[in-house]
Design a protein around this motif. Structure first.
Motif, PDB file in Angstrom:
ATOM      1  N   PRO A 159       0.663  -1.127  -0.072  1.00  0.00           N
ATOM      2  CA  PRO A 159       0.213   0.205   0.054  1.00  0.00           C
ATOM      3  C   PRO A 159       0.789   1.151  -0.111  1.00  0.00           C
ATOM      4  CG  PRO A 159      -0.213  -0.974   2.162  1.00  0.00           C
ATOM      5  CD  PRO A 159       0.547  -2.099   1.078  1.00  0.00           C
ATOM      6  N   ASP A 160       2.003   1.133   0.265  1.00  0.00           N
ATOM      7  CA  ASP A 160       2.893   2.439   0.330  1.00  0.00           C
ATOM      8  C   ASP A 160       2.925   3.274  -0.908  1.00  0.00           C
ATOM      9  OD1 ASP A 160       5.056   2.338   3.297  1.00  0.00           O
ATOM     10  OD2 ASP A 160       4.208   0.555   2.412  1.00  0.00           O
ATOM     11  N   VAL A 161       3.015   2.348  -1.879  1.00  0.00           N
ATOM     12  CA  VAL A 161       2.817   2.787  -3.221  1.00  0.00           C
ATOM     13  C   VAL A 161       1.727   2.473  -4.185  1.00  0.00           C
ATOM     14  CG1 VAL A 161       4.326   2.466  -5.570  1.00  0.00           C
ATOM     15  CG2 VAL A 161       5.530   2.420  -3.381  1.00  0.00           C
ATOM     16  N   VAL A 162       1.045   1.502  -3.807  1.00  0.00           N
ATOM     17  CA  VAL A 162       0.122   1.073  -4.810  1.00  0.00           C
ATOM     18  C   VAL A 162      -1.211   1.934  -4.565  1.00  0.00           C
ATOM     19  CG1 VAL A 162      -1.770  -0.780  -5.181  1.00  0.00           C
ATOM     20  CG2 VAL A 162       0.637  -1.345  -5.338  1.00  0.00           C
ATOM     21  N   ASN A 163      -1.428   2.180  -3.116  1.00  0.00           N
ATOM     22  CA  ASN A 163      -2.581   3.230  -2.759  1.00  0.00           C
ATOM     23  C   ASN A 163      -2.332   4.634  -3.716  1.00  0.00           C
ATOM     24  OD1 ASN A 163      -3.204   1.047  -1.081  1.00  0.00           O
ATOM     25  ND2 ASN A 163      -3.669   2.191   0.423  1.00  0.00           N
ATOM     26  N   ALA A 164      -1.192   5.121  -3.909  1.00  0.00           N
ATOM     27  CA  ALA A 164      -1.042   6.405  -4.388  1.00  0.00           C
ATOM     28  C   ALA A 164      -1.213   6.050  -5.866  1.00  0.00           C
ATOM     29  CB  ALA A 164       0.408   6.848  -3.961  1.00  0.00           C
ATOM     30  N   THR A 165      -0.646   5.106  -6.471  1.00  0.00           N
ATOM     31  CA  THR A 165      -0.939   4.923  -7.840  1.00  0.00           C
ATOM     32  C   THR A 165      -2.560   4.908  -8.199  1.00  0.00           C
ATOM     33  OG1 THR A 165      -1.035   2.539  -8.068  1.00  0.00           O
ATOM     34  CG2 THR A 165       0.953   3.719  -7.976  1.00  0.00           C
ATOM     35  N   LEU A 166      -3.295   4.244  -7.376  1.00  0.00           N
ATOM     36  CA  LEU A 166      -4.606   4.217  -7.618  1.00  0.00           C
ATOM     37  C   LEU A 166      -5.374   5.457  -7.277  1.00  0.00           C
ATOM     38  CD1 LEU A 166      -5.306   0.743  -6.007  1.00  0.00           C
ATOM     39  CD2 LEU A 166      -5.147   1.145  -8.413  1.00  0.00           C
ATOM     40  N   ALA A 167      -4.726   6.350  -6.387  1.00  0.00           N
ATOM     41  CA  ALA A 167      -5.598   7.461  -6.072  1.00  0.00           C
ATOM     42  C   ALA A 167      -5.619   8.392  -7.308  1.00  0.00           C
ATOM     43  CB  ALA A 167      -4.717   8.235  -5.101  1.00  0.00           C
ATOM     44  N   ALA A 168      -4.530   8.297  -8.386  1.00  0.00           N
ATOM     45  CA  ALA A 168      -4.603   8.957  -9.702  1.00  0.00           C
ATOM     46  C   ALA A 168      -5.753   8.642 -10.633  1.00  0.00           C
ATOM     47  CB  ALA A 168      -3.463   8.826 -10.365  1.00  0.00           C
TER      48      ALA A 168
ATOM     49  N   GLY B  71      -8.838   7.710  -8.861  1.00  0.00           N
ATOM     50  CA  GLY B  71      -9.925   7.770  -8.030  1.00  0.00           C
ATOM     51  C   GLY B  71     -10.365   6.454  -7.656  1.00  0.00           C
ATOM     52  N   LEU B  72      -9.315   5.646  -7.480  1.00  0.00           N
ATOM     53  CA  LEU B  72      -9.433   4.270  -7.013  1.00  0.00           C
ATOM     54  C   LEU B  72      -8.749   4.007  -5.584  1.00  0.00           C
ATOM     55  CD1 LEU B  72      -9.135   2.288 -10.562  1.00  0.00           C
ATOM     56  CD2 LEU B  72     -11.326   3.120  -9.268  1.00  0.00           C
ATOM     57  N   ALA B  73      -8.302   4.923  -4.756  1.00  0.00           N
ATOM     58  CA  ALA B  73      -7.384   4.547  -4.051  1.00  0.00           C
ATOM     59  C   ALA B  73      -8.074   3.807  -2.717  1.00  0.00           C
ATOM     60  CB  ALA B  73      -6.796   6.001  -3.256  1.00  0.00           C
ATOM     61  N   PRO B  74      -7.647   2.956  -2.156  1.00  0.00           N
ATOM     62  CA  PRO B  74      -8.089   2.197  -0.951  1.00  0.00           C
ATOM     63  C   PRO B  74      -7.883   3.393   0.259  1.00  0.00           C
ATOM     64  CG  PRO B  74      -6.963   0.638  -1.959  1.00  0.00           C
ATOM     65  CD  PRO B  74      -6.609   1.966  -2.845  1.00  0.00           C
ATOM     66  N   ALA B  75      -8.955   2.999   1.350  1.00  0.00           N
ATOM     67  CA  ALA B  75      -8.800   4.014   2.398  1.00  0.00           C
ATOM     68  C   ALA B  75      -7.665   4.051   3.331  1.00  0.00           C
ATOM     69  CB  ALA B  75      -9.887   3.918   3.407  1.00  0.00           C
ATOM     70  N   VAL B  76      -6.865   2.886   3.228  1.00  0.00           N
ATOM     71  CA  VAL B  76      -5.662   2.850   3.948  1.00  0.00           C
ATOM     72  C   VAL B  76      -4.925   1.461   3.705  1.00  0.00           C
ATOM     73  CG1 VAL B  76      -6.764   1.767   5.889  1.00  0.00           C
ATOM     74  CG2 VAL B  76      -4.690   3.258   6.454  1.00  0.00           C
ATOM     75  N   GLY B  77      -3.614   1.017   4.098  1.00  0.00           N
ATOM     76  CA  GLY B  77      -3.117  -0.080   4.077  1.00  0.00           C
ATOM     77  C   GLY B  77      -2.966  -0.645   5.267  1.00  0.00           C
ATOM     78  N   ILE B  78      -1.909  -1.768   5.472  1.00  0.00           N
ATOM     79  CA  ILE B  78      -1.779  -2.247   6.844  1.00  0.00           C
ATOM     80  C   ILE B  78      -0.266  -2.808   6.734  1.00  0.00           C
ATOM     81  CG2 ILE B  78      -4.059  -3.012   7.488  1.00  0.00           C
ATOM     82  CD1 ILE B  78      -1.361  -5.603   6.436  1.00  0.00           C
ATOM     83  N   GLY B  79       0.287  -3.094   7.936  1.00  0.00           N
ATOM     84  CA  GLY B  79       1.529  -3.625   7.877  1.00  0.00           C
ATOM     85  C   GLY B  79       2.940  -2.629   7.752  1.00  0.00           C
ATOM     86  N   ASN B  80       3.808  -2.870   7.528  1.00  0.00           N
ATOM     87  CA  ASN B  80       5.121  -2.206   6.947  1.00  0.00           C
ATOM     88  C   ASN B  80       5.364  -1.352   8.244  1.00  0.00           C
ATOM     89  OD1 ASN B  80       5.009  -3.638   4.569  1.00  0.00           O
ATOM     90  ND2 ASN B  80       4.139  -1.883   3.355  1.00  0.00           N
ATOM     91  N   ILE B  81       5.073  -0.024   7.954  1.00  0.00           N
ATOM     92  CA  ILE B  81       5.463   0.923   8.973  1.00  0.00           C
ATOM     93  C   ILE B  81       5.044   0.615  10.621  1.00  0.00           C
ATOM     94  CG2 ILE B  81       3.499   2.299   9.036  1.00  0.00           C
ATOM     95  CD1 ILE B  81       5.999   4.587   9.665  1.00  0.00           C
ATOM     96  N   ALA B  82       3.840  -0.183  10.585  1.00  0.00           N
ATOM     97  CA  ALA B  82       3.210  -0.591  11.689  1.00  0.00           C
ATOM     98  C   ALA B  82       4.154  -1.716  12.393  1.00  0.00           C
ATOM     99  CB  ALA B  82       1.736  -0.889  11.536  1.00  0.00           C
TER     100      ALA B  82
ATOM    101  N   PRO C  17      -2.439   5.747   3.916  1.00  0.00           N
ATOM    102  CA  PRO C  17      -3.601   6.263   3.850  1.00  0.00           C
ATOM    103  C   PRO C  17      -4.067   7.309   3.030  1.00  0.00           C
ATOM    104  CG  PRO C  17      -2.053   7.459   5.473  1.00  0.00           C
ATOM    105  CD  PRO C  17      -1.354   6.118   4.731  1.00  0.00           C
ATOM    106  N   LEU C  18      -5.274   7.397   2.793  1.00  0.00           N
ATOM    107  CA  LEU C  18      -5.936   8.568   1.958  1.00  0.00           C
ATOM    108  C   LEU C  18      -5.168   8.665   0.497  1.00  0.00           C
ATOM    109  CD1 LEU C  18      -6.232  11.189   4.760  1.00  0.00           C
ATOM    110  CD2 LEU C  18      -7.872   9.236   4.154  1.00  0.00           C
ATOM    111  N   GLY C  19      -4.447   7.571   0.148  1.00  0.00           N
ATOM    112  CA  GLY C  19      -3.835   7.688  -1.173  1.00  0.00           C
ATOM    113  C   GLY C  19      -2.568   8.393  -1.139  1.00  0.00           C
TER     114      GLY C  19
ATOM    115  N   GLY D  17      -0.281   9.011 -11.925  1.00  0.00           N
ATOM    116  CA  GLY D  17      -0.317   7.494 -11.192  1.00  0.00           C
ATOM    117  C   GLY D  17       0.922   6.674 -11.922  1.00  0.00           C
ATOM    118  N   THR D  18       1.685   7.196 -12.813  1.00  0.00           N
ATOM    119  CA  THR D  18       2.846   6.677 -13.148  1.00  0.00           C
ATOM    120  C   THR D  18       3.796   6.231 -12.317  1.00  0.00           C
ATOM    121  OG1 THR D  18       2.623   7.599 -15.372  1.00  0.00           O
ATOM    122  CG2 THR D  18       4.767   7.071 -14.778  1.00  0.00           C
TER     123      THR D  18
END
Length: 378
Positions: free
Chosen positions: A142-151, A153-164, A275-277, A324-325
Motif C-alpha cells: 500500500p505504500d506505493v499502490v494506494n498512491a498509484t490508484l489515487a490518480a 480515483g480508486l485509492a483504498p482508504a488505508v493499508g496495513i503492515g510495513n511501518i506498523a 492512508p488517503l492515497g 499514477g505513473t
C-alpha cells in the motif's frame, strides 16, 4: 467485514479476528471455496478453544472478474473490505538460493509494484461499480499502490503492515532506554516500507529519511534524551524478532489492529501505510468521521509526505506521478535488466496488468535456473 484471500496473511488475520471480542459478521471471499473451507474451519476451531465463536461465510469471488465481484459486493454490502490478495507474495523471492536472492533483492521491493497493483485495482473498480461505501483496506504494497490508484480515483482508504510492524520494537526499545513500562510509551513514526523493513534487521536507516516522536506517559521525550542510533540498534539487537514467514503474525496483528479500529471507530491511533492515497507510512487516527493523519506538533503534513517521497527511493521507487505513473530508480531498473532481463523504467496504471504478466514471466525464468518453480496466485 469481507476478507478477500485466504493465503498466509488472510488466514492469520481471520484467526485474530475470530479470537477478538469485537462483534463482527465475517465473510471470506476466495476463488476456491472448497479449498478455503479447511482453513476457515481451522480458524474457527482455534477460536472456539479460546471461548470465541463467530460465524464465517465463504463466498466464491474472483477479483479478476470485475462485474461478478461488483455483484457480490452489492449483495453482501460489507462495511469493511480487507484485500489480502496479490499476484506476488513478498516471501516468494526469499525461497531462492541465497546468492540469487541477494542479486535480485538489490532492486528492492518497489519493482514488484505492478504485480501488487493488479488485483486491488480491479477490486476498487468493482467497489465503485457497486456504489459501495465500504472502507477498503489494502495489504498489497500500500505504500506505493494506494498512491498509484489515487490518480484514478480508486485509492483504498488505508493499508496495513510495513511501518506498523516496526512500532512495537521501537516502543520496547524506548521503554528499555527510559526504564519505563512499554504501555507508557507511544510513538508517532513516519517512514516508507524500506525503512520499516530495513531498520529492524540492521539497526540502521542506511540514510533513509524518517520522522519519529516518542511520548512517555503522554509527554514528548526530547530528542536529546533518546539517541535514535542506540534506539534502532536495540530494535535490531535486544528486541530483534523472528522475521520471514515465521514472523508473519506481526503483519497479521497490525492488520487486525487497523480492522478492529475501523470497526470500533473510537479514535484509536494505528500506524499504517498508504492512508488517503498517500505514499509511505503514517500514524492514522481512526475517528468516527474518518481517517486523519496524526501529526506531532512540529511536523506538517507536507513535510511528512516529503519524508516518505524521499524514503521510497531507497525502496526502488523514484516517484509516483500525479497521473499514477510509477517510476523506478535507475539502480532498480538496472537490476531488472541485468538480473531478470526485463526492461521497465516506468509504467502507467493502465499498463499494470501487462507489466505484471511480463515481470512474472521473467521472474519465473530466473527462478527456474535455480530449480524453483513459481506459481502466481491470488
Amino acid at each position: 467485514m469481507l476478507i478477500l484471500g485466504q493465503g498466509v496473511l488472510g488466514g492469520d488475520v481471520l484467526d485474530f479476528l475470530l479470537q477478538s471480542d469485537t462483534r463482527l459478521a465475517l465473510v471470506v471471499g476466495v476463488r476456491n471455496p472448497e479449498k478455503a473451507l479447511h482453513r476457515v474451519n481451522l480458524a474457527r476451531y482455534t477460536a472456539m478453544n479460546l471461548g470465541r465463536s463467530k460465524p464465517v461465510e465463504i463466498e466464491a469471488i474472483d477479483l479478476m472478474d470485475i462485474d461478478a465481484t461488483a455483484a457480490a459486493i452489492d449483495r453482501l454490502k460489507p462495511d469493511i473490505i480487507f484485500n489480502a490478495a496479490t499476484l506476488h507474495s513478498w516471501w516468494v523471492i526469499t525461497k531462492l538460493p541465497t546468492e540469487a536472492f541477494k542479486r535480485l533483492d538489490e532492486a528492492r521491493g518497489g519493482i514488484w509494484t505492478p504485480m501488487h497493483q493488479v488485483l486491488v485495482r480491479r477490486l476498487m473498480k468493482s467497489v465503485r461499480m457497486a456504489n459501495s461505501r465500504a472502507t477498503v483496506v489494502n495489504a498489497s504494497y500500500p505504500d506505493v499502490v494506494n498512491a498509484t490508484l489515487a490518480a484514478e480515483g480508486l485509492a483504498p482508504a488505508v493499508g496495513i503492515g510495513n511501518i506498523a510492524n516496526a512500532v512495537p520494537g521501537i516502543r520496547l526499545a524506548a521503554a528499555h532506554m527510559l526504564s519505563l513500562d512499554p504501555s507508557s510509551i507511544e510513538v508517532r513514526f513516519f517512514a516508507q516500507h524500506y525503512l520499516s523493513y530495513r531498520m529492524p534487521s540492521t539497526g540502521g536507516t542506511d540514510g533513509a529519511p524518517y520522522h519519529l516522536t516518542i511520548y512517555a506517559n503522554g509527554l514528548e521525550v526530547p530528542r536529546s534524551e533518546i539517541d535514535h542510533d542506540v534506539l534502532f540498534s536495540l530494535v535490531a539487537g535486544r528486541f530483534r524478532r523472528l522475521k520471514g514467514l515465521a514472523g508473519q503474525s506481526v503483519t497479521a496483528s497490525s492488520a487486525t489492529a487497523m480492522l478492529l479500529a475501523l470497526a470500533n471507530r473510537s479514535g484509536q491511533v494505528v500506524h499504517a501505510p498508504g492512508p488517503l492515497g498517500l505514499v509511505g507510512g503514517y500514524p492514522v487516527r481512526v475517528s468516527p468521521t474518518g481517517l486523519l493523519i496524526d501529526l506531532p506538533g512540529k511536523l506538517t503534513l507536507e513535510d511528512a509526505i516529503d519524508i516518505n517521497r524521499q524514503c521510497q527511493r531507497f525502496d526502488g521507487i523514484d516517484s509516483v506521478d500525479d497521473d499514477g505513473t510509477v517510476r523506478f530508480t535507475g539502480r532498480s531498473a538496472e537490476v531488472l535488466r541485468d538480473v531478470l532481463g526485463y526492461d521497465c523504467e516506468a509504467y502507467g496504471p493502465e499498463d499494470c496488468e501487462g507489466r505484471a504478466e511480463e515481470l512474472a514471466a521473467h521472474f519465473a525464468n530466473y527462478a527456474r535456473k535455480y530449480g524453483m518453480e513459481v506459481a502466481t496466485a491470488a
